[in-house]
Design a protein around this motif. Structure first.
Motif, PDB file in Angstrom:
ATOM      1  N   ARG A   1      62.692  48.511  70.933  1.00  0.00           N
ATOM      2  CA  ARG A   1      63.674  49.586  71.110  1.00  0.00           C
ATOM      3  C   ARG A   1      65.097  49.049  70.966  1.00  0.00           C
ATOM      4  NH1 ARG A   1      62.529  54.494  72.969  1.00  0.00           N
ATOM      5  NH2 ARG A   1      64.210  55.885  73.655  1.00  0.00           N
ATOM      6  N   LEU A   2      65.347  47.848  71.505  1.00  0.00           N
ATOM      7  CA  LEU A   2      66.667  47.237  71.340  1.00  0.00           C
ATOM      8  C   LEU A   2      66.965  46.955  69.865  1.00  0.00           C
ATOM      9  CD1 LEU A   2      66.767  44.722  74.343  1.00  0.00           C
ATOM     10  CD2 LEU A   2      67.958  46.907  74.134  1.00  0.00           C
ATOM     11  N   ILE A   3      65.941  46.542  69.132  1.00  0.00           N
ATOM     12  CA  ILE A   3      66.121  46.297  67.708  1.00  0.00           C
ATOM     13  C   ILE A   3      66.448  47.601  66.979  1.00  0.00           C
ATOM     14  CG2 ILE A   3      64.901  45.633  65.604  1.00  0.00           C
ATOM     15  CD1 ILE A   3      63.457  43.516  67.240  1.00  0.00           C
ATOM     16  N   MET A   4      65.729  48.687  67.306  1.00  0.00           N
ATOM     17  CA  MET A   4      66.005  49.967  66.674  1.00  0.00           C
ATOM     18  C   MET A   4      67.427  50.442  66.973  1.00  0.00           C
ATOM     19  SD  MET A   4      63.612  51.248  64.748  1.00  0.00           S
ATOM     20  CE  MET A   4      64.020  52.992  64.771  1.00  0.00           C
ATOM     21  N   LEU A   5      67.879  50.263  68.211  1.00  0.00           N
ATOM     22  CA  LEU A   5      69.240  50.661  68.565  1.00  0.00           C
ATOM     23  C   LEU A   5      70.266  49.801  67.830  1.00  0.00           C
ATOM     24  CD1 LEU A   5      68.791  51.231  72.403  1.00  0.00           C
ATOM     25  CD2 LEU A   5      69.270  52.979  70.686  1.00  0.00           C
ATOM     26  N   SER A   6      69.986  48.502  67.705  1.00  0.00           N
ATOM     27  CA  SER A   6      70.899  47.614  66.991  1.00  0.00           C
ATOM     28  C   SER A   6      70.990  47.990  65.519  1.00  0.00           C
ATOM     29  CB  SER A   6      70.442  46.161  67.143  1.00  0.00           C
ATOM     30  OG  SER A   6      71.272  45.284  66.426  1.00  0.00           O
ATOM     31  N   LEU A   7      69.854  48.297  64.902  1.00  0.00           N
ATOM     32  CA  LEU A   7      69.862  48.686  63.498  1.00  0.00           C
ATOM     33  C   LEU A   7      70.506  50.066  63.307  1.00  0.00           C
ATOM     34  CD1 LEU A   7      66.307  47.478  62.407  1.00  0.00           C
ATOM     35  CD2 LEU A   7      68.505  46.361  61.982  1.00  0.00           C
ATOM     36  N   ALA A   8      70.226  50.989  64.224  1.00  0.00           N
ATOM     37  CA  ALA A   8      70.841  52.322  64.122  1.00  0.00           C
ATOM     38  C   ALA A   8      72.355  52.238  64.254  1.00  0.00           C
ATOM     39  CB  ALA A   8      70.261  53.244  65.202  1.00  0.00           C
ATOM     40  N   ASP A   9      72.841  51.265  65.024  1.00  0.00           N
ATOM     41  CA  ASP A   9      74.278  51.086  65.190  1.00  0.00           C
ATOM     42  C   ASP A   9      74.941  50.648  63.884  1.00  0.00           C
ATOM     43  OD1 ASP A   9      76.590  51.047  66.910  1.00  0.00           O
ATOM     44  OD2 ASP A   9      76.562  48.869  66.721  1.00  0.00           O
ATOM     45  N   ARG A  10      74.154  50.087  62.965  1.00  0.00           N
ATOM     46  CA  ARG A  10      74.695  49.615  61.685  1.00  0.00           C
ATOM     47  C   ARG A  10      74.423  50.584  60.538  1.00  0.00           C
ATOM     48  NH1 ARG A  10      73.432  43.073  61.544  1.00  0.00           N
ATOM     49  NH2 ARG A  10      74.744  42.525  63.323  1.00  0.00           N
ATOM     50  N   VAL A  11      73.853  51.732  60.823  1.00  0.00           N
ATOM     51  CA  VAL A  11      73.614  52.729  59.778  1.00  0.00           C
ATOM     52  C   VAL A  11      74.954  53.261  59.288  1.00  0.00           C
ATOM     53  CG1 VAL A  11      72.759  55.060  59.386  1.00  0.00           C
ATOM     54  CG2 VAL A  11      71.295  53.377  60.491  1.00  0.00           C
TER      55      VAL A  11
END
Length: 296
Positions: A20-30
């Protein structure tokens, strides 16, 4: 656009823990509505505070769940890995389409289930095609100038060397259908919403996320019936699209006994004007940390 992606992860992602932390980190870079981003393994380790092996295992789980794809034909700044969040992009496109439909229902175009990626639009963010592919696969043609087809992540080196008797291109016959390949009929199969049924994986998700306990069998069935009624006029879509759309609908559905407002001890703070659901969740977590314990 990154805010919409983060909010989808907060509200609808089935990932947990480091994933979930990885998904949030990647979503922050969208950067745009295509939900394509880049990140190196070392940056994900630093952001999540997890070990390298934990991050790699979490990436594998996200790929298996369908929430994350690695675009092996593309590379980001400093040769970083490029990722695509397909379910997030699908939800963002659906929200924009519904907004356009509400303003001008006659002229609003219908959102495409899996629109091709616009590589030219990604170049401004430092994302480009690889000059030399990392590996060659039988019948694997490069993506066109504006397709940006996502590829399945290659096998990690830690799984062992290839058998010496097996050619590098693989032994699978061209006439045999490949899984998720261009000869697979299942990848292109579409169906109407009335013909699609909730599969075991989707029902397991509803149980694990607590939606079955929250709504109950009758409430879940009522929510599904309402969802089918709203989607009855939609064109045929792939089964993966109906599953993702069903999950988003059920996650937003209120329980029949849920009160309209919350009062009393332990109630969530009211959502202020201008705050998104993700911001409200963050404020609630901070308030719970600052709240005095019962023993104080």
């Amino acid at each position: 656009m990154s805010r919409d992606a983060r909010e989808w992860v907060w509200e609808h992602s089935s990932s947990r823990g480091a994933a979930r932390l990885i998904m949030l980190s990647l979503a922050d870079r969208v950067a745009d509505e295509q939900c394509v981003c880049w990140a190196s393994l070392s940056s994900l380790v630093k952001r999540t505070g997890a070990s390298k092996s934990t991050v790699q295992q979490a990436l594998d789980r996200l790929h298996d769940s369908g929430e994350l794809n690695e675009l092996v034909d593309l590379t980001g700044p400093q040769r970083s890995t490029v990722y695509h969040l397909p379910l997030t992009a699908m939800a963002v496109a659906q929200a924009e389409n519904e907004q356009e439909t509400s303003s001008d229902e006659a002229l609003a175009p219908e959102a495409e289930a899996n629109p091709p990626l616009r590589i030219s639009a990604l170049q401004r963010y430092g994302i480009r095609r690889r000059e030399v592919p990392e590996s060659s696969t039988n019948d694997r043609s490069p993506a066109g100038p504006e397709t940006g087809t996502s590829r399945r992540k290659p096998v990690h080196r830690r799984t062992g060397d290839r058998h010496r008797a097996v050619p590098v291109s693989g032994t699978q016959n061209r006439s045999e259908p490949k899984v998720n390949g261009k000869y697979s009929s299942a990848a292109a199969a579409v169906t109407m919403v009335g013909d699609w049924g909730v599969d075991a994986a989707t029902r397991t998700w509803a149980i694990q996320q607590g939606h079955l306990d929250r709504l109950g069998e009758e409430g879940l069935a009522a929510a599904e019936a309402k969802w089918r009624a709203h989607r009855s006029e939609w064109k045929p879509r792939p089964a993966a699209f109906w599953a993702a759309d069903w999950r988003s609908w059920i996650a937003r559905e209120h329980a029949p006994h849920r009160p309209a407002t919350h009062n009393g001890h332990g109630a969530s703070p009211p959502v202020k004007a201008g705050m998104t659901r993700a911001d409200a969740h963050t404020a609630a977590l901070l308030a719970a940390i600052d709240a005095p314990a019962g023993s104080e």
